[in-house]
Scaffold this motif. Structure first.
Motif: not given
Length: 788
Positions: A229-245, A268-277
């Motif tokens: 499990r690692q952070w990709t370095g990608i962060t999304e702000s418009t929809n609140g997805y936050g950091d992508f793992l 794929c994990g999104m810290l902003g939503t606390q969900k993974s897909y």
């Protein structure tokens, strides 16, 4: 290249007063917080690999309240004593982010040595239980050696956002001291994101930000490649997805310099939503190490037919299908069914040219197929072993193929029928030595035994699901069963292969379907049926069937919606945890976790399904449970006007009788059709409001219906009826997707409770249209292995 943006209306045609506001008696607040709530963000890397020129590391620190300037004490534990770490970190007025600057002399650090360091934000009045006040990192002087430029083919964000899946060049390094450990430099950088979404960095930066981040892949075991499990370095702000793992769920492989993972074997994990897909939904995720070359040495062989010439001589016809880089094929036909070890030995002999009766196909150019005809006189089982030659003409013995086939011969003999037997029974009866570990209430043992079996495929499900599937047992096991392994097949051909199906529902009939094929190509399907035992239950909550009814006022009059749900204990000796099945409408195979609170006299369903715990709560969202159909359970606390339909489902329990008597939550069930990445033709099939729903114990079927013949009917007289059988098919196929579009509650009597707003997509602002997930169903999977 396009990105797709879909908007779902927040509410459609809700009848006034359907969900009335009231009290918040059931609300339980979390721990109180105060102060500025300082914390370490989740996206901080746990490992820092530093180059020769690096002399400092910046650790970000965040706070929730950023009004005033503030200094927070920091305690650090550095056993090496080589790092200079400030005793505090300071926030400027109006800023919510500060930086803790750690410095060091790079020449004092040893290459490849790990330096662990831990930090503590030492301010109890201004930290928060909802954020990290502690942090542990490891600093390692740059252990990497540049291999060169490789290729990375994306199958990560593209499928989630309906965008492209390009292949890009990336620098790849190998670890200096750890064999098989690779690092991909800035794998998810701007060059990646711009290719995925077909937009410029300037356009994308309105929604996305990139922090250059390296991804480490563990290929030390080429057959079990792991991506932590690692952070990709990608962060999304418009929809609140936050950091992508990103991480791998299933082991990948490294073959000839090519790293791949199984389809849906990544997340794929999104810290902003606390969900993974689930990611890698197309199985295209791939990394080519520098120097690796994609070649196609695929080879397949199949028995085509028997031919008889004018003199009565019989010949066998074999068809070879080969890949684009295969230049030749060597093969041998043996007049018997030989073992796996004998096949490997023969393949080696084909490769070195020593095999007896060796046949050669030469001068192949480009992928295709070739047919070979050769004389065979005797009837019976035969084995063909074939080895492909690479583009340099060298045999690939390790990748040989072998098949069995039955040759009738001049007498026209028939292949022997498939010999297979299957048994399903209670562990106490079938495997008493395992009964203590696997009690009869939740487990069933099974065995498969036969002779000359080439493959065995098994499928287990509730008898009611199988009977209502609208498919034959052979269709079910062919489409949805699992093949047993080579070791298990060997056992089945000997004393028998046995295993245990775990985590089943108590007091429920299950059917096992087995399809076996012998070495002569003959198949046979057998079934076995057995019921799990009742749980030895002594708790106070009354279990069993309950009839839930609600009267709906529609366009042409009133309709009474009925539902028979079942409450069973989770396990013997547990009087608090239960499972509820057939909730709202009868969709076999779905059981909800439920918790009984004796003091509050409630039974609460959090929204989690048994066997699909990884999905979390499914309330308020479309769940795709086949290739074509989806279901949504919308639940609202009538006291909450702002509810989005994902509230826990709460039943009131009578304190005196300990029976379910009332529904405290408004509940709707919708069924829709999956078309591409959308849900269409939604139908409201059940509605039960807290105000007006009655619940009472149910002891016998309604007149004219049975548990297997009951129909689901849409609510609203002009609605299209949805047959029960189609919904049973959904469950049988296995839940594949969690469709992110939230389901929307409907007004009573309305035909189409969900509407979508068609909006022209904007290339620079992509948003997900569907997040594909694979739901697990622990019926055919088991970690328990029986003694032979």
């Amino acid at each position: 290249m396009k990105s797709l943006k879909i908007f779902i209306l927040a509410a459609v045609a809700i009848v006034a007063g359907l969900f009335a506001a009231c009290s918040d008696d059931d609300f339980k607040a979390g721990p109180a917080v105060s102060g500025t709530q300082v914390y370490f963000p989740e996206s901080i890397a746990a490992e820092y690999s530093i180059g020769d020129e690096v002399s400092e590391i910046v650790i970000p620190v965040m706070r929730v309240v950023g009004t005033e300037a503030q200094t927070v004490a920091v305690l650090a534990d550095d056993k090496s004593g080589l790092f200079s770490i400030p005793a505090s970190v300071s926030f400027a007025a109006g800023e919510k982010k500060a930086e803790l600057l750690m410095t060091f002399d790079r020449t004092q650090l040893e290459d490849g040595t790990d330096y662990p360091i831990s930090f503590l934000l030492n301010d109890e009045e201004n930290t928060t239980p909802y954020g990290n006040s502690q942090l542990a990192i490891t600093v390692t002087p740059w252990p990497w050696e540049l291999l060169g430029t490789g290729l990375f083919r994306e199958d990560y964000l593209g499928p989630l956002f309906g965008a492209a899946s390009p292949e890009i060049e990336v620098p790849i390094h190998k670890h200096k001291s750890r064999e098989g450990i690779y690092m991909v430099e800035d794998m998810f950088g701007w060059n990646y994101l711009t290719e995925v979404f077909g937009a410029t960095q300037a356009q994308l930066s309105k929604q996305w930000s990139i922090t250059p981040t390296n991804i480490v892949i563990d290929c030390s075991d080429p057959n079990a490649v792991n991506l932590e499990r690692q952070w990709t370095g990608i962060t999304e702000s418009t929809n609140g997805y936050g950091d992508f793992l990103i991480w791998s769920d299933e082991p990948g492989t490294l073959v000839d310099g090519v790293v791949t993972f199984p389809k849906d074997g990544m997340s794929c994990g999104m810290l902003g939503t606390q969900k993974s897909y689930y990611a890698n939904s197309n199985g295209n995720f791939r990394i080519l190490l520098p120097g690796a070359e994609i070649v196609d040495y695929s080879l397949a062989v199949e028995y085509d037919s028997m031919r008889v010439d004018g003199d009565g001589v019989t010949s066998a016809v074999l068809t070879f299908n080969y890949g684009a880089d295969v230049t030749g094929i060597g093969y041998v036909v043996v007049p018997s069914n030989i073992s796996a070890e004998e096949r490997a030995t023969l393949a080696a002999a084909i490769a070195d040219g020593s095999a007896k009766d060796l046949n050669k196909i030469e001068n192949l150019d480009g992928s295709g197929s070739v047919t070979e005809k050769f004389v065979l006189a005797g009837s019976g089982a035969h084995t063909v072993v074939a080895v492909a030659n690479d583009k340099n003409g060298q045999p690939l013995a390790a990748d040989f193929v072998a098949i069995n086939f039955f040759f009738p011969g001049s007498g026209g003999a028939a292949a022997p029928d498939c010999d297979v037997q299957a048994q399903l029974g209670l562990p106490s009866a079938l495997v008493p030595e395992n009964a203590a570990k696997y009690p009869d209430q939740n487990n069933l043992a099974f065995s498969v035994k036969g002779s000359e079996l080439q493959s065995v495929r098994t499928y287990l499900n509730k008898t009611a699901v199988i009977q209502g599937a609208g498919m034959t047992p052979e269709q079910i096991v062919t489409n949805h069963g699992n093949n047993i392994s080579a070791d298990q097949l060997s056992a089945a051909n000997g004393t028998g292969f046995a295993n245990i199906f775990i985590e089943l529902d108590p007091d429920t009939s299950y059917t096992l379907i087995v399809k076996a094929t012998n070495v002569y190509g003959k198949s046979k399907v057998v079934t076995a049926e057995c019921s799990t035992a009742q749980i030895d239950y002594t708790g106070e909550l009354v279990i069993g069937n309950y009839l839930m009814q609600y009267e709906v006022t529609g366009e042409s009059g009133n309709t009474t919606v009925k539902n028979v749900l079942t409450v069973v204990p989770k396990e013997a000796g547990n009087d608090v945890d239960f499972f509820v099945s057939n909730l709202g409408t009868k969709i076999s195979g779905i059981s909800w976790y439920a918790a009984y609170d004796s003091a509050a006299s409630t039974l609460t369903l959090s929204g989690i399904w048994k066997g699909d715990e990884n999905l979390g709560s499914v309330l308020g969202e479309w769940i795709g449970i086949s290739e074509t159909e989806a279901v949504a359970f919308i639940s609202k606390n009538p006291s909450d006007d702002q509810s989005k339909g994902g509230d826990p489902i709460v039943f009131k329990v009578d304190p005196a009788t300990k029976q379910l008597v009332k529904l405290n939550t408004n509940l709707q069930v919708q069924v829709g059709t999956i078309e591409g990445q959308s849900v269409t033709n939604p139908q409201l099939v059940a509605i039960f409001n807290a105000d007006g729903t009655t619940i009472a114990p149910y002891t016998k079927p309604e007149a004219g219906t049975s548990a297997l013949s009951a129909k689901m009917q849409s609510v609203g007289h002009s609605a299209v009826k949805v047959p029960y059988r189609s919904v049973a098919d959904m469950r049988l196929a296995g839940r594949r997707n969690l469709l992110k579009s939230n389901a929307v509650s409907a007004g009573e009597g309305l035909t189409c409770p969900v509407r979508t707003l068609s909006v022209k997509p904007e290339r620079c602002e992509p948003s997900p249209k569907t997040f594909g997930r694979v739901a697990t169903f622990k019926l055919v999977d088991s970690s328990a292995r029986l003694a032979k």
